[in-house]
Write a protein that holds these residues in place. Structure first.
Motif, PDB file in Angstrom:
ATOM      1  N   TYR A  17     -11.095  83.913  21.203  1.00 49.98           N
ATOM      2  CA  TYR A  17     -11.854  84.523  22.294  1.00 49.98           C
ATOM      3  C   TYR A  17     -11.468  85.983  22.294  1.00 49.98           C
ATOM      4  O   TYR A  17     -10.319  86.301  22.579  1.00 49.98           O
ATOM      5  N   ARG A  20      -7.901  87.109  21.088  1.00 47.36           N
ATOM      6  CA  ARG A  20      -6.889  86.087  21.298  1.00 47.36           C
ATOM      7  C   ARG A  20      -7.221  84.834  20.502  1.00 47.36           C
ATOM      8  O   ARG A  20      -8.315  84.287  20.612  1.00 47.36           O
ATOM      9  N   ILE A  22      -7.333  81.119  19.808  1.00 43.29           N
ATOM     10  CA  ILE A  22      -7.283  79.956  20.689  1.00 43.29           C
ATOM     11  C   ILE A  22      -6.994  78.687  19.889  1.00 43.29           C
ATOM     12  O   ILE A  22      -6.137  77.900  20.255  1.00 43.29           O
ATOM     13  N   GLY A  41      -2.430  69.166  26.818  1.00 41.89           N
ATOM     14  CA  GLY A  41      -2.162  69.727  28.135  1.00 41.89           C
ATOM     15  C   GLY A  41      -3.231  70.717  28.533  1.00 41.89           C
ATOM     16  O   GLY A  41      -4.115  71.077  27.754  1.00 41.89           O
ATOM     17  N   SER A  42      -3.134  71.158  29.762  1.00 46.37           N
ATOM     18  CA  SER A  42      -4.083  72.135  30.259  1.00 46.37           C
ATOM     19  C   SER A  42      -3.963  73.428  29.456  1.00 46.37           C
ATOM     20  O   SER A  42      -2.856  73.883  29.174  1.00 46.37           O
ATOM     21  N   SER A  44      -4.679  73.796  26.368  1.00 42.58           N
ATOM     22  CA  SER A  44      -4.324  73.584  24.968  1.00 42.58           C
ATOM     23  C   SER A  44      -5.498  73.839  24.024  1.00 42.58           C
ATOM     24  O   SER A  44      -5.313  73.930  22.817  1.00 42.58           O
ATOM     25  N   GLY A  45      -6.703  73.940  24.576  1.00 42.35           N
ATOM     26  CA  GLY A  45      -7.847  74.266  23.731  1.00 42.35           C
ATOM     27  C   GLY A  45      -8.843  73.131  23.542  1.00 42.35           C
ATOM     28  O   GLY A  45      -9.716  73.204  22.684  1.00 42.35           O
ATOM     29  N   SER A  47     -11.354  72.031  25.533  1.00 39.64           N
ATOM     30  CA  SER A  47     -12.743  72.406  25.812  1.00 39.64           C
ATOM     31  C   SER A  47     -13.264  73.367  24.758  1.00 39.64           C
ATOM     32  O   SER A  47     -14.427  73.289  24.354  1.00 39.64           O
ATOM     33  N   GLU A 169     -14.189  64.918  29.662  1.00 39.00           N
ATOM     34  CA  GLU A 169     -13.501  64.457  30.868  1.00 39.00           C
ATOM     35  C   GLU A 169     -14.287  63.412  31.645  1.00 39.00           C
ATOM     36  O   GLU A 169     -14.658  63.634  32.790  1.00 39.00           O
ATOM     37  N   HIS A 202      -7.807  63.781  29.964  1.00 34.88           N
ATOM     38  CA  HIS A 202      -6.423  63.909  30.394  1.00 34.88           C
ATOM     39  C   HIS A 202      -5.793  62.543  30.604  1.00 34.88           C
ATOM     40  O   HIS A 202      -4.584  62.404  30.619  1.00 34.88           O
TER      41      HIS A 202
HETATM   42  N1  LIG Z   1     -14.520  81.968  28.099  1.00 31.57           N
HETATM   43  C1  LIG Z   1     -13.249  82.241  27.764  1.00 31.57           C
HETATM   44  N2  LIG Z   1     -12.873  83.511  27.506  1.00 31.57           N
HETATM   45  C2  LIG Z   1     -11.597  83.787  27.145  1.00 31.57           C
HETATM   46  N3  LIG Z   1     -10.631  82.879  27.027  1.00 31.57           N
HETATM   47  C3  LIG Z   1     -10.935  81.598  27.278  1.00 31.57           C
HETATM   48  C4  LIG Z   1     -12.257  81.201  27.663  1.00 31.57           C
HETATM   49  N4  LIG Z   1     -12.260  79.873  27.838  1.00 31.57           N
HETATM   50  C5  LIG Z   1     -11.005  79.458  27.582  1.00 31.57           C
HETATM   51  N5  LIG Z   1     -10.208  80.473  27.243  1.00 31.57           N
HETATM   52  C6  LIG Z   1      -8.786  80.376  26.872  1.00 31.57           C
HETATM   53  O1  LIG Z   1      -8.668  79.459  25.817  1.00 31.57           O
HETATM   54  C7  LIG Z   1      -7.506  78.643  25.984  1.00 31.57           C
HETATM   55  C8  LIG Z   1      -7.887  77.204  25.861  1.00 31.57           C
HETATM   56  O2  LIG Z   1      -8.727  76.883  26.954  1.00 31.57           O
HETATM   57  P1  LIG Z   1      -9.508  75.528  27.059  1.00 31.57           P
HETATM   58  O3  LIG Z   1     -10.448  75.653  28.185  1.00 31.57           O
HETATM   59  O4  LIG Z   1     -10.049  75.169  25.746  1.00 31.57           O
HETATM   60  O5  LIG Z   1      -8.321  74.537  27.448  1.00 31.57           O
HETATM   61  P2  LIG Z   1      -8.375  73.006  27.840  1.00 31.57           P
HETATM   62  O6  LIG Z   1      -7.489  72.303  26.878  1.00 31.57           O
HETATM   63  O7  LIG Z   1      -9.758  72.554  27.939  1.00 31.57           O
HETATM   64  O8  LIG Z   1      -7.678  73.002  29.260  1.00 31.57           O
HETATM   65  P3  LIG Z   1      -8.016  72.099  30.549  1.00 31.57           P
HETATM   66  O9  LIG Z   1      -7.441  70.773  30.300  1.00 31.57           O
HETATM   67  O10 LIG Z   1      -7.284  72.814  31.641  1.00 31.57           O
HETATM   68  O11 LIG Z   1      -9.494  72.101  30.724  1.00 31.57           O
HETATM   69  C9  LIG Z   1      -6.897  79.027  27.322  1.00 31.57           C
HETATM   70  O12 LIG Z   1      -5.765  79.795  27.070  1.00 31.57           O
HETATM   71  C10 LIG Z   1      -7.947  79.835  28.022  1.00 31.57           C
HETATM   72  O13 LIG Z   1      -7.355  80.896  28.717  1.00 31.57           O
END
Ligand SMILES: Nc1ncnc2c1ncn2[C@@H]1O[C@H](COP(=O)(O)OP(=O)(O)OP(=O)(O)O)[C@@H](O)[C@H]1O
Ligand SMILES: [Mg+2]
Lengths: 266, 267, 110
Positions: A17, A20, A22, A41-42, A44-45, A47, A169, A202
């Motif tokens: 992103y 950064r 991901i 975990g939350s 972790s990437g 989504s 989810e 989760h």
């Molecule tokens: N639109 C975005 N722009 C920039 N960074 C993003 C965006 N969406 C997610 N991120 C970053 O990507 C990383 C992974 O996020 P992601 O949403 O994939 O996590 P997740 O595993 O789905 O978490 P959760 O269980 O909390 O939904 C996080 O560090 C988040 O800050």
């Protein structure tokens, strides 16, 4: 694993992103008819990975093969055709608020087929029966409860009988009975239609109940992608802490910690 | 901050203009894509549906009739009051018809229509698309295989291009009527004579000038509304900001475009 | 997908074979509704169906309901497993009259 019956084949996927990173070097496979659960975990990437599997973002590098086609290389028309074989139920449902539940479920049929009006009606009602929402087709999404929205979204996702189903989810925010029903439904769908199903969740209990294989993500990397038994038996500390729900207990470096708290102040 | 204030100012200006250029580029791409679907969608078997165009046309065009008519009527009357008052100092109040006729058809009708549609529909478009963006409905469209520009923007653009010129002509007529009513009272000029003289002084070019502008305004309102909607990234607050931006930028865009267009064509 | 229509008085038998999917099911639907227009009780033979999706099932549902309105018999015979799974998904296996084979049905008839 024979590469022809791989429904999903992700290899060396790297995504950013902005600047950064991901996801880092993600590789995993799923066979046709398999239920793959993505855990982690939350943050972790999960989504992010799902969005790439759906072709909503272009990765930095690596390939994503769905039903044998690398979606990072497909033309718009080829992707359009592939999407007929993909169903997605988003976390919040993402039902179109300006349409009734029935119209929502019928929409993919209207866009992709030239079936008779009656056929489309019956098909969408059949899918609403499958998700236990019979008779709700004339309601607006705003008139549904959270669990009903999830089920309606599932009905829309499977209305074309896709070979790939993605479910984000399914149990988040639902009471245990409803989420158990959804788990049951996922299993039934796989058995009846031989769908390949990717579930992001989760919920450990639900993951163990439905998964054939589990992919565990941690900070953008894959910790493990293996059978349920193998994941349960894993000795990896992070996986165990995820399984046992122990809070992360990392050693504290006092200097670094203080530096983080006081950065840009002193 | 140790940065030299001037330097920081310059760098901010630089960043702002870079962002503006990017935004203009984005909107141009959006326009091209919307036209692409309107023209070639059928051939790609992903047509822009007439039903959708019709529905939007009712929303942005037909439903705007009362408010546009009211504003136009008041403007026509205001022009007559002001015109007679100004021209009287030269003893030339008889010329007021010419002034009203030209300024209404060339300037006021397209401008009033544009501004009101920007206020009514620009914000509504941004709010609708922005809400769909944060509730993942846009993503849902894409994964179903429905191009969001084709499905949401193209019908709107078509509806705007169809209804804004019509609204503009309506606005002209109503404004002229407002002016005529006032002149009838103040100058004892019969309404039919007012209109007869109006159509004497107006040439096709004046009407075309107004209608051409309304096409440009239609594009501006649609693109700025939709563009701001698609760019919403965070929550209800983001939607609120997008709607405000859509209205403000839409109105400014219309006035600037009006100025440029008038400058280029009236010399 | 192939469609064969056979006369086995008093029945008409529609035999579907191959894939009954989004592309082919409109033809199956038409064949079924056409037979019902001729006021013949109908058996749909699904023994040779290799794949059936819900558009196929939907055509069967429409046929069943049309037949019922006209007081005609409508039944499925020799439902292949793949088709059965889809019927079961929507619990339609409990709704359609289903016979193990054509001969069985004909035997009952006599
Ligand atoms: N639109 C975005 N722009 C920039 N960074 C993003 C965006 N969406 C997610 N991120 C970053 O990507 C990383 C992974 O996020 P992601 O949403 O994939 O996590 P997740 O595993 O789905 O978490 P959760 O269980 O909390 O939904 C996080 O560090 C988040 O800050
Ligand atoms: Mg997430």
């Amino acid at each position: 694993m024979n590469s022809t019956d791989l429904a999903i084949d992700v290899s060396h996927l790297v995504t950013h992103y902005g600047s950064r990173k991901i996801l880092d070097d993600i590789s995993f496979q799923a066979r046709q008819g398999e239920i793959m659960v993505i855990m982690g975990g939350s943050g972790s990437g999960k989504s992010t990975l799902l969005r790439h599997l759906l072709g909503l973002h272009q990765p930095t590098s690596g390939s994503i093969r769905l039903l044998g086609k690398d979606i990072t290389q497909l033309s718009a028309d080829e992707m359009y055709d592939l999407r007929k074989n993909m169903g997605v139920a988003f976390q919040g449902g993402a039902l179109f608020n300006s349409m009734t539940v029935g119209e929502n479920v019928e929409l993919p049929l209207r866009e992709h087929t030239r079936l008779d009006e009656n056929t489309m009606r019956i098909m969408s009602r059949m899918k609403l029966e499958v998700v236990n929402l019979a008779g709700f087709e004339n309601l607006m999404p705003s008139e549904l409860s959270g669990g009903m929205i999830k089920r309606a979204a599932l009905a829309r996702a499977i209305v074309m009988d896709p070979r790939l189903l993605f479910f984000d989810e399914p149990s988040a925010g639902l009471d245990p009975v409803v989420s158990a029903e959804l788990d049951e439904l996922i299993l039934i769908l796989r058995d009846a239609m031989n769908m390949t199903i990717v579930v992001v969740t989760h919920e450990l209990e639900s993951a163990f109940k439905i998964a054939d294989r589990i992919t565990v993500l941690d900070q953008g990397r894959i910790l493990m992608s293996d059978t349920v038994a193998a994941v349960r038996a894993s000795t990896n500390e992070r996986i165990q802490s995820l399984l046992n729900r122990t809070p992360r207990n990392e050693a504290i470096n006092p200097d670094e910690y203080m530096e983080r708290l006081t950065r840009e102040i002193f | 901050m140790t940065l030299n204030p001037l330097l920081s100012f310059v760098s901010q200006v630089g960043q702002r203009s870079l962002q503006s250029v990017r935004e203009v580029g984005y909107h141009a791409a959006l326009l091209a894509e919307a036209f692409y679907w309107l023209l070639f969608g059928h051939w790609r078997r992903q047509p822009v549906r007439l039903g959708a165009v019709f529905k939007e046309a009712v929303g942005v065009g037909v439903n705007a009739i009362p408010i546009v008519a009211l504003a136009s009527f008041a403007t026509g009357m205001m022009l007559a009051i002001q015109g007679i008052y100004t021209l009287r100092t030269f003893g030339a109040e008889g010329q007021v018809v010419l002034g009203i006729a030209l300024s209404v058809t060339r300037e006021f009708a397209p401008l009033i229509t544009g501004i009101f549609v920007a206020g009514r529909s620009g914000s509504a478009i941004a709010a609708r698309i922005g809400t769909m963006q944060i509730s993942q409905e846009i993503d849902a469209l894409r994964v179903i295989g429905i191009n969001p520009v084709r499905y949401l923007v193209a019908p709107l653009l078509a509806a705007m291009l169809l209804t804004l010129p019509a609204l503009t002509i309506l606005s002209s007529l109503v404004a002229l009527f407002g002016g005529a009513l006032y002149c009838a009272g103040e100058l004892s000029l019969p309404i039919d004579i007012f209109f007869a003289r109006t159509f004497e002084v107006l040439v096709a070019d004046d009407v075309i000038h107004g209608v051409l502008k309304s096409f440009i305004f239609a594009v501006i309102v649609t693109l700025i509304g939709a563009g701001n909607g698609f760019n919403v990234s965070a929550g209800a607050e983001g939607v609120g900001q997008a709607t405000t931006r859509a209205v403000v930028l839409g109105c400014i865009g219309i006035i600037l475009a009006d100025m440029v267009f008038t400058f280029l064509t009236s010399r | 997908m192939d469609i064969q229509i056979e006369d086995r008085p008093p029945y008409k038998v529609v035999r579907l074979s191959g894939d009954v999917d989004l592309h082919s099911s409109p033809r199956a639907r038409e064949a079924i509704l056409d037979c019902l227009k001729q006021k013949a009780p109908l058996l749909v033979d699904l023994s040779a169906v290799s794949y059936m999706d819900s558009s196929g099932v939907s055509s069967l549902v429409e046929g069943y309901q049309t037949a019922k309105k006209q007081g005609l018999e409508f039944a499925l015979v020799a439902v292949a497993q793949s088709a059965m799974n889809v019927l079961k998904l929507a619990r339609l296996d409990k709704v359609f009259p289903i016979h193990a084979s054509l001969d069985e049905r004909m035997a009952q008839q006599r």
